[in-house]
Design a protein around this motif. Structure first.
Motif, PDB file in Angstrom:
ATOM      1  N   ALA A  74     -19.677 -37.515  -1.373  1.00 13.04           N
ATOM      2  CA  ALA A  74     -19.932 -36.140  -1.806  1.00 13.04           C
ATOM      3  C   ALA A  74     -19.242 -35.805  -3.112  1.00 13.04           C
ATOM      4  CB  ALA A  74     -19.481 -35.170  -0.714  1.00 13.04           C
ATOM      5  N   PHE A  75     -18.007 -36.294  -3.285  1.00 15.59           N
ATOM      6  CA  PHE A  75     -17.189 -35.859  -4.420  1.00 15.59           C
ATOM      7  C   PHE A  75     -16.727 -36.993  -5.325  1.00 15.59           C
ATOM      8  CE2 PHE A  75     -16.682 -32.485  -1.233  1.00 15.59           C
ATOM      9  CZ  PHE A  75     -17.033 -31.382  -1.994  1.00 15.59           C
ATOM     10  N   GLY A  76     -17.201 -38.187  -5.089  1.00 16.38           N
ATOM     11  CA  GLY A  76     -16.887 -39.285  -5.986  1.00 16.38           C
ATOM     12  C   GLY A  76     -15.400 -39.597  -6.053  1.00 16.38           C
ATOM     13  N   ASP A  77     -14.876 -39.635  -7.295  1.00 13.56           N
ATOM     14  CA  ASP A  77     -13.484 -40.034  -7.508  1.00 13.56           C
ATOM     15  C   ASP A  77     -12.487 -38.904  -7.284  1.00 13.56           C
ATOM     16  OD1 ASP A  77     -14.303 -42.585  -8.149  1.00 13.56           O
ATOM     17  OD2 ASP A  77     -14.447 -42.162 -10.306  1.00 13.56           O
ATOM     18  N   ARG A  78     -12.967 -37.685  -7.134  1.00 14.01           N
ATOM     19  CA  ARG A  78     -12.034 -36.584  -6.885  1.00 14.01           C
ATOM     20  C   ARG A  78     -11.331 -36.813  -5.545  1.00 14.01           C
ATOM     21  NH1 ARG A  78     -14.933 -31.314  -7.187  1.00 14.01           N
ATOM     22  NH2 ARG A  78     -14.508 -31.432  -9.404  1.00 14.01           N
ATOM     23  N   ARG A  79     -10.014 -36.677  -5.552  1.00 12.97           N
ATOM     24  CA  ARG A  79      -9.230 -36.949  -4.351  1.00 12.97           C
ATOM     25  C   ARG A  79      -8.912 -35.650  -3.609  1.00 12.97           C
ATOM     26  NH1 ARG A  79      -6.796 -39.335  -8.525  1.00 12.97           N
ATOM     27  NH2 ARG A  79      -5.065 -37.842  -8.417  1.00 12.97           N
ATOM     28  N   TRP A  80      -8.469 -35.767  -2.352  1.00  8.93           N
ATOM     29  CA  TRP A  80      -7.987 -34.623  -1.594  1.00  8.93           C
ATOM     30  C   TRP A  80      -6.819 -35.070  -0.729  1.00  8.93           C
ATOM     31  CZ3 TRP A  80      -7.700 -34.108   3.772  1.00  8.93           C
ATOM     32  CH2 TRP A  80      -8.348 -35.093   4.522  1.00  8.93           C
ATOM     33  N   GLN A  81      -5.988 -34.130  -0.419  1.00  4.20           N
ATOM     34  CA  GLN A  81      -4.914 -34.393   0.528  1.00  4.20           C
ATOM     35  C   GLN A  81      -4.681 -33.154   1.373  1.00  4.20           C
ATOM     36  OE1 GLN A  81      -0.701 -34.514  -0.853  1.00  4.20           O
ATOM     37  NE2 GLN A  81      -1.591 -34.581  -2.902  1.00  4.20           N
ATOM     38  N   LEU A  82      -4.135 -33.387   2.551  1.00  7.69           N
ATOM     39  CA  LEU A  82      -3.932 -32.305   3.503  1.00  7.69           C
ATOM     40  C   LEU A  82      -2.767 -31.426   3.078  1.00  7.69           C
ATOM     41  CD1 LEU A  82      -4.792 -31.073   6.222  1.00  7.69           C
ATOM     42  CD2 LEU A  82      -3.111 -32.562   7.317  1.00  7.69           C
ATOM     43  N   LEU A  83      -2.989 -30.123   3.102  1.00 13.94           N
ATOM     44  CA  LEU A  83      -1.935 -29.150   2.816  1.00 13.94           C
ATOM     45  C   LEU A  83      -1.222 -28.841   4.125  1.00 13.94           C
ATOM     46  CD1 LEU A  83      -0.657 -27.144   0.725  1.00 13.94           C
ATOM     47  CD2 LEU A  83      -2.329 -25.474   1.528  1.00 13.94           C
ATOM     48  N   ASP A  84      -0.077 -29.502   4.349  1.00 14.18           N
ATOM     49  CA  ASP A  84       0.602 -29.305   5.628  1.00 14.18           C
ATOM     50  C   ASP A  84       1.668 -28.222   5.562  1.00 14.18           C
ATOM     51  OD1 ASP A  84       2.344 -30.655   4.028  1.00 14.18           O
ATOM     52  OD2 ASP A  84       2.713 -32.316   5.399  1.00 14.18           O
ATOM     53  N   ARG A  85       1.924 -27.673   4.371  1.00 19.23           N
ATOM     54  CA  ARG A  85       2.851 -26.542   4.238  1.00 19.23           C
ATOM     55  C   ARG A  85       2.155 -25.464   3.406  1.00 19.23           C
ATOM     56  NH1 ARG A  85       6.973 -27.039   1.312  1.00 19.23           N
ATOM     57  NH2 ARG A  85       8.296 -25.521   2.387  1.00 19.23           N
ATOM     58  N   LYS A  86       1.433 -24.590   4.104  1.00 16.68           N
ATOM     59  CA  LYS A  86       0.605 -23.636   3.383  1.00 16.68           C
ATOM     60  C   LYS A  86       1.364 -22.384   2.956  1.00 16.68           C
ATOM     61  CE  LYS A  86      -2.615 -22.768   6.403  1.00 16.68           C
ATOM     62  NZ  LYS A  86      -3.781 -22.123   7.049  1.00 16.68           N
ATOM     63  N   MET A  87       2.512 -22.082   3.590  1.00 19.67           N
ATOM     64  CA  MET A  87       3.194 -20.824   3.305  1.00 19.67           C
ATOM     65  C   MET A  87       3.606 -20.662   1.838  1.00 19.67           C
ATOM     66  SD  MET A  87       2.875 -18.898   5.767  1.00 19.67           S
ATOM     67  CE  MET A  87       2.479 -18.948   7.511  1.00 19.67           C
ATOM     68  N   PRO A  88       4.137 -21.699   1.179  1.00 19.51           N
ATOM     69  CA  PRO A  88       4.448 -21.524  -0.247  1.00 19.51           C
ATOM     70  C   PRO A  88       3.220 -21.179  -1.083  1.00 19.51           C
ATOM     71  CG  PRO A  88       5.600 -23.439   0.617  1.00 19.51           C
ATOM     72  CD  PRO A  88       4.643 -23.002   1.685  1.00 19.51           C
ATOM     73  N   VAL A  89       2.072 -21.744  -0.725  1.00 11.96           N
ATOM     74  CA  VAL A  89       0.844 -21.454  -1.470  1.00 11.96           C
ATOM     75  C   VAL A  89       0.367 -20.034  -1.163  1.00 11.96           C
ATOM     76  CG1 VAL A  89      -1.490 -22.258  -2.009  1.00 11.96           C
ATOM     77  CG2 VAL A  89       0.263 -23.900  -1.315  1.00 11.96           C
ATOM     78  N   ILE A  90       0.456 -19.633   0.110  1.00 13.22           N
ATOM     79  CA  ILE A  90       0.113 -18.252   0.472  1.00 13.22           C
ATOM     80  C   ILE A  90       1.025 -17.275  -0.266  1.00 13.22           C
ATOM     81  CG2 ILE A  90       0.104 -16.567   2.358  1.00 13.22           C
ATOM     82  CD1 ILE A  90      -2.194 -18.339   2.722  1.00 13.22           C
ATOM     83  N   ALA A  91       2.309 -17.630  -0.380  1.00  9.11           N
ATOM     84  CA  ALA A  91       3.256 -16.758  -1.086  1.00  9.11           C
ATOM     85  C   ALA A  91       2.858 -16.591  -2.546  1.00  9.11           C
ATOM     86  CB  ALA A  91       4.671 -17.324  -0.975  1.00  9.11           C
ATOM     87  N   GLY A  92       2.475 -17.695  -3.197  1.00  5.04           N
ATOM     88  CA  GLY A  92       2.034 -17.609  -4.587  1.00  5.04           C
ATOM     89  C   GLY A  92       0.778 -16.775  -4.725  1.00  5.04           C
ATOM     90  N   ALA A  93      -0.141 -16.926  -3.782  1.00  3.82           N
ATOM     91  CA  ALA A  93      -1.380 -16.144  -3.813  1.00  3.82           C
ATOM     92  C   ALA A  93      -1.094 -14.666  -3.605  1.00  3.82           C
ATOM     93  CB  ALA A  93      -2.337 -16.660  -2.738  1.00  3.82           C
ATOM     94  N   ALA A  94      -0.151 -14.367  -2.715  1.00  6.46           N
ATOM     95  CA  ALA A  94       0.198 -12.966  -2.446  1.00  6.46           C
ATOM     96  C   ALA A  94       0.848 -12.324  -3.664  1.00  6.46           C
ATOM     97  CB  ALA A  94       1.130 -12.888  -1.237  1.00  6.46           C
ATOM     98  N   ARG A  95       1.737 -13.059  -4.323  1.00  8.85           N
ATOM     99  CA  ARG A  95       2.384 -12.502  -5.534  1.00  8.85           C
ATOM    100  C   ARG A  95       1.341 -12.171  -6.595  1.00  8.85           C
ATOM    101  NH1 ARG A  95       6.612 -16.146  -4.118  1.00  8.85           N
ATOM    102  NH2 ARG A  95       5.606 -17.841  -5.263  1.00  8.85           N
ATOM    103  N   ARG A  96       0.373 -13.037  -6.787  1.00  5.36           N
ATOM    104  CA  ARG A  96      -0.684 -12.777  -7.767  1.00  5.36           C
ATOM    105  C   ARG A  96      -1.478 -11.518  -7.417  1.00  5.36           C
ATOM    106  NH1 ARG A  96      -3.853 -18.323  -9.541  1.00  5.36           N
ATOM    107  NH2 ARG A  96      -2.065 -19.476 -10.376  1.00  5.36           N
ATOM    108  N   ALA A  97      -1.600 -11.252  -6.119  1.00  2.00           N
ATOM    109  CA  ALA A  97      -2.381 -10.092  -5.671  1.00  2.00           C
ATOM    110  C   ALA A  97      -1.522  -8.841  -5.547  1.00  2.00           C
ATOM    111  CB  ALA A  97      -3.050 -10.405  -4.332  1.00  2.00           C
ATOM    112  N   GLY A  98      -0.247  -8.950  -5.837  1.00  2.40           N
ATOM    113  CA  GLY A  98       0.635  -7.800  -5.728  1.00  2.40           C
ATOM    114  C   GLY A  98       0.945  -7.414  -4.300  1.00  2.40           C
ATOM    115  N   VAL A  99       0.980  -8.413  -3.400  1.00  4.69           N
ATOM    116  CA  VAL A  99       1.253  -8.180  -1.984  1.00  4.69           C
ATOM    117  C   VAL A  99       2.636  -8.737  -1.663  1.00  4.69           C
ATOM    118  CG1 VAL A  99       0.524  -8.739   0.378  1.00  4.69           C
ATOM    119  CG2 VAL A  99      -1.190  -8.232  -1.372  1.00  4.69           C
ATOM    120  N   GLY A 100       3.340  -8.112  -0.736  1.00  4.28           N
ATOM    121  CA  GLY A 100       4.668  -8.549  -0.344  1.00  4.28           C
ATOM    122  C   GLY A 100       4.678  -9.974   0.184  1.00  4.28           C
ATOM    123  N   THR A 101       5.830 -10.624   0.072  1.00 10.60           N
ATOM    124  CA  THR A 101       5.933 -12.032   0.465  1.00 10.60           C
ATOM    125  C   THR A 101       6.998 -12.258   1.539  1.00 10.60           C
ATOM    126  OG1 THR A 101       7.432 -12.449  -1.398  1.00 10.60           O
ATOM    127  CG2 THR A 101       5.086 -12.888  -1.757  1.00 10.60           C
ATOM    128  N   GLY A 102       7.287 -11.257   2.351  1.00 13.30           N
ATOM    129  CA  GLY A 102       8.184 -11.460   3.482  1.00 13.30           C
ATOM    130  C   GLY A 102       7.572 -12.426   4.482  1.00 13.30           C
TER     131      GLY A 102
END
Length: 723
Positions: A141-169
């Motif tokens: 489906a995606f050729g040479d593009r690789r993927w890996q499992l995100l096993d720690r999503k909270m840091p990414v959610i925190a970054g997404a929340a900061r961009r949206a102006g939402v609290g990160t508690g």
């Protein structure tokens, strides 16, 4: 450009998949005869179980009540289909919802000779099956593009929340993650989420439009690297479904490999999981589903019993079998369970199964009313002590409650009673350094060992494992020192786990052992602690104990206040949750509630509405084995006596340790007794340990607490000695 997962459904924010060119390889299974002696395959089954096993290949719906032997039935069905030549074992895919349940299914199938390495039945969780397929089909489906499992999503959610102006508690991030998971499970896109959240009256952590923005940012951050994407667990199901649907030849290749499907706990399927199952099936109907709509307790995660309830509408020619003989619980427990679920209302209730107890008679369930929650915990622990004295193993006892916060009083009461316990949810065992080292060393040993060596299997395998672990720290005697003892305890637990697995499968060989341990490591499945289990009702699903204490059965707790405010459907789900709790008990069942939360608090609570017509005498006149207030007074008197016997200097040290404990408790948001009990602090003040080793000899100080607090305590004692 976006693709859509569900027919006529809401589009998801995944890039369109490029159309590959070239032929698709054939990975269809090889037909090998499985040599299994099945002359007695049906001998120990009841008529309904036998009917489910012998149902012809095609759509089969097994409505299986709690304790009715559903795992035995479906594994025997799989074995029968293979043994009768109706299906190639390598073409069977059985899926369930937890690694523990999948492991149990593999064990049953292995004992029947149809699971293991090579050409055999696959029994996995939905996510494990999707991950395996995604790894194989991704390049198409995606050729040479690789993927890996995100096993720690909270840091990414925190970054997404900061961009949206939402609290990160922490609470906010967990709520945002749960809301995104629900939306994905429900086959929503970020743009469709806000309206769906309003329509379904979701209790969103922030304005639904803000959740949408966080979700979009989250997806952007995961795909920020053009060459390598991060996928979370929900993505695996979505991407696998999309690839099977949109990439030419992939579905045909998969369907030539797997042709017979079994789904356990079908009442808990989410729309995204059903979408994947539909792609697996295609136009075929070779599907066996097993479930009980009256055990539906996960709708808040997106699960729905609709697919189970509508199975006969989708497949009008389906065979439907009802399993109602309960082999788990005594008739007394079964009768109570039937009365609890007999009061249910709504469409789901119409499918209720009337369980028939098959075990010998046992004690009647008890109902106890207490003045306050601490008294309730002390009363329950008094009963637990009595059961243990009568021969019930601590590991066969559980205390179940609606929310995790209710464990506090039981932890304190069990600690003060000296009864070991575990709180379900600890996952760190296979992540420990010494366990990872052990698995690597076992791997190396397996590569060097002659497969025909008798040490590779059976009874000698445990001796081999212990020999491999010895250089890593598994000595004959427990060592001194915090780090050495913690390492020893972990390695000892691994050896015990090996012994347990050998008991289940005496012909286990080293390679199979390593594979199973790695599967558990991937699922973060720790070994069982030999102590009383404290668990929420949701986490107890699928488990059972000889004795179960159902605590906090009050309106506002069970049913929880949010459900009372939401409406009838939510209250009915709470009733089903109570039913699940009742059916966890094999023999002893104690149901209790407290009129006040704290000692001396206002008695403003009332017993749960689910006890109307269930508890004798309308729940009044509860008779605990011993009044907990007097037990509490006796402990208080003993504590005061111990303090009175301390010297002034020891009292001063005790107060210093208490002040330090309070700081630790506040910092960790824990009750102080979880750090150390008063009794342990008094022992410290008396013994005045000058080293970590000396501190480790004090009752109530385990290896984990030595590691966390040892240096602080020794420092406080040393400072007191220098004053």
């Amino acid at each position: 450009m976006c693709t859509e997962i569900a027919q006529g459904g809401l589009s998801t924010a995944w890039p369109s998949i490029p159309r590959p060119t070239g032929p698709v390889g054939d990975v269809s299974g090889r037909w090998d005869t499985i040599g299994v002696a099945h002359s007695d395959l049906l001998a120990d089954l009841d008529p309904q179980q036998r009917a489910a096993v012998l149902a012809p290949r095609g759509p089969v719906c097994v409505l299986a009540g709690a304790g009715t032997g559903k795992t035995r039935t479906i594994t025997r069905r799989i074995a029968h289909l293979i043994d009768s030549g109706q299906v190639n074992p390598s073409q069977v895919l059985a899926v369930t919802f937890t690694a523990r349940a999948a492991g149990e299914m593999r064990g049953r199938l292995r004992s029947l000779g149809v699971a293991g390495a090579g050409n055999a039945v696959q029994a996995q969780t939905f996510h494990a099956a999707a991950m395996r397929q995604l790894r194989y089909f991704w390049p198409q489906a995606f050729g040479d593009r690789r993927w890996q499992l995100l096993d720690r999503k909270m840091p990414v959610i925190a970054g997404a929340a900061r961009r949206a102006g939402v609290g990160t508690g922490n609470d906010m991030l967990r709520d945002l993650a749960s809301e995104i998971e629900w939306a994905k499970a429900s086959l929503l896109s970020p743009d469709a989420y806000p309206q769906a959240a309003i329509d379904r009256d979701r209790d969103a952590p922030v304005d639904p439009l803000k959740v949408r923005d966080v979700w979009k940012n989250y997806e952007s951050l995961k795909q920020a690297d053009a060459d390598e994407w991060y996928l979370d667990f929900d993505d695996m199901l979505i991407y696998t479904t999309t690839i099977l649907r949109d990439v030419p030849g992939v579905a045909e290749e998969f369907r030539s490999r797997y042709r017979c499907f079994v789904v356990d706990e079908y009442q808990d399927v989410t729309p995204v999981q059903q979408g994947l199952l539909d792609m697996w099936l295609g136009e075929r109907d070779d599907l066996t589903v097993v479930g009980d709509a009256n055990q539906t307790i996960y709708t808040f995660t997106g699960a729905t019993p609709t697919y189970l309830l509508d199975f006969s509408r989708r497949f009008p020619h389906a065979d439907v079998v009802r399993l109602e003989r309960d082999y788990r619980s005594t008739p007394e427990v079964v009768d109570l369970a039937n009365r609890v679920i007999g009061a249910a209302r709504g469409r789901i209730a119409g499918t209720r199964l009337k369980l028939i107890g098959q075990r010998p008679s046992g004690p009647e369930p008890t109902f106890s009313e207490y003045e306050d929650e601490p008294s309730e915990a002390i009363g329950a622990v008094a009963e637990i002590k009595s059961l243990i004295r009568r021969g019930v193993e601590p590991a066969e006892i559980a205390v179940l409650y609606r929310v995790n916060a209710q464990s506090e009083n039981f932890e304190q009461a069990l600690t003060e009673a000296g009864i070991p316990y575990q709180v379900r949810g600890g996952d760190a065992f296979f992540q420990r350094t010494e366990i990872r080292q052990a698995l690597r060393q076992l791997d190396a040993t397996a590569r060097q060992l002659d497969p025909t060596d008798p040490a590779n299997e059976g009874e000698q395998l445990l001796e081999l494992v212990e020999a491999v672990l010895e250089p890593l720290g598994l000595t004959a005697q427990e060592p001194s020192g915090a780090e050495a003892r913690a390492r020893w305890e972990s390695l000892r637990a691994l050896a015990v786990l090996t012994g347990d697995m050998l008991t289940e499968n005496p012909e286990l060989v080293l390679g199979q052992l390593i594979s199973e341990l790695k599967a558990r490591a991937e699922a973060r499945h720790p070994p069982t602690v030999q102590g009383v289990t404290l668990s929420s009702l949701h986490a107890a699903k699928g488990l059972e104990w000889d004795a179960v204490f159902l605590a906090g059965v009050t309106d506002g707790s069970l049913p929880i206040s949010q459900a009372i405010n939401a409406g009838p459907d939510e209250i009915e789900e709470e009733r089903r949750l109570f039913y699940v709790g009742v059916t966890r008990a094999r023999e002893h069942l104690a149901i209790s509630w407290a009129l006040a939360r704290t000692e001396g608090g206002k008695a403003s609570r009332r017993r749960s509405r689910f006890l109307h017509g269930v508890a004798p005498d309308d729940g009044r006149g509860a008779q605990p084995a011993a009044r907990p207030a007097s037990d509490r007074a006796a402990r208080k008197q003993a504590r005061e006596q111990a303090l009175a016997e301390l010297s002034p200097a020891d009292v001063e040290l005790f107060e210093a340790l208490k002040a330090w404990r309070l700081d630790q408790a506040r910092e960790q948001a824990k009750p102080p007794f979880v750090v150390f009990s008063d009794r342990t602090l008094i022992a410290m003040a008396t013994a005045r340990p000058g080293t970590i080793a000396e501190l480790g000899k004090i009752s109530g100080v385990g290896s984990s607490k030595l590691e966390a607090y040892g240096a602080d305590v020794v420092g406080i004692v040393s400072a007191a000695a220098n004053n």
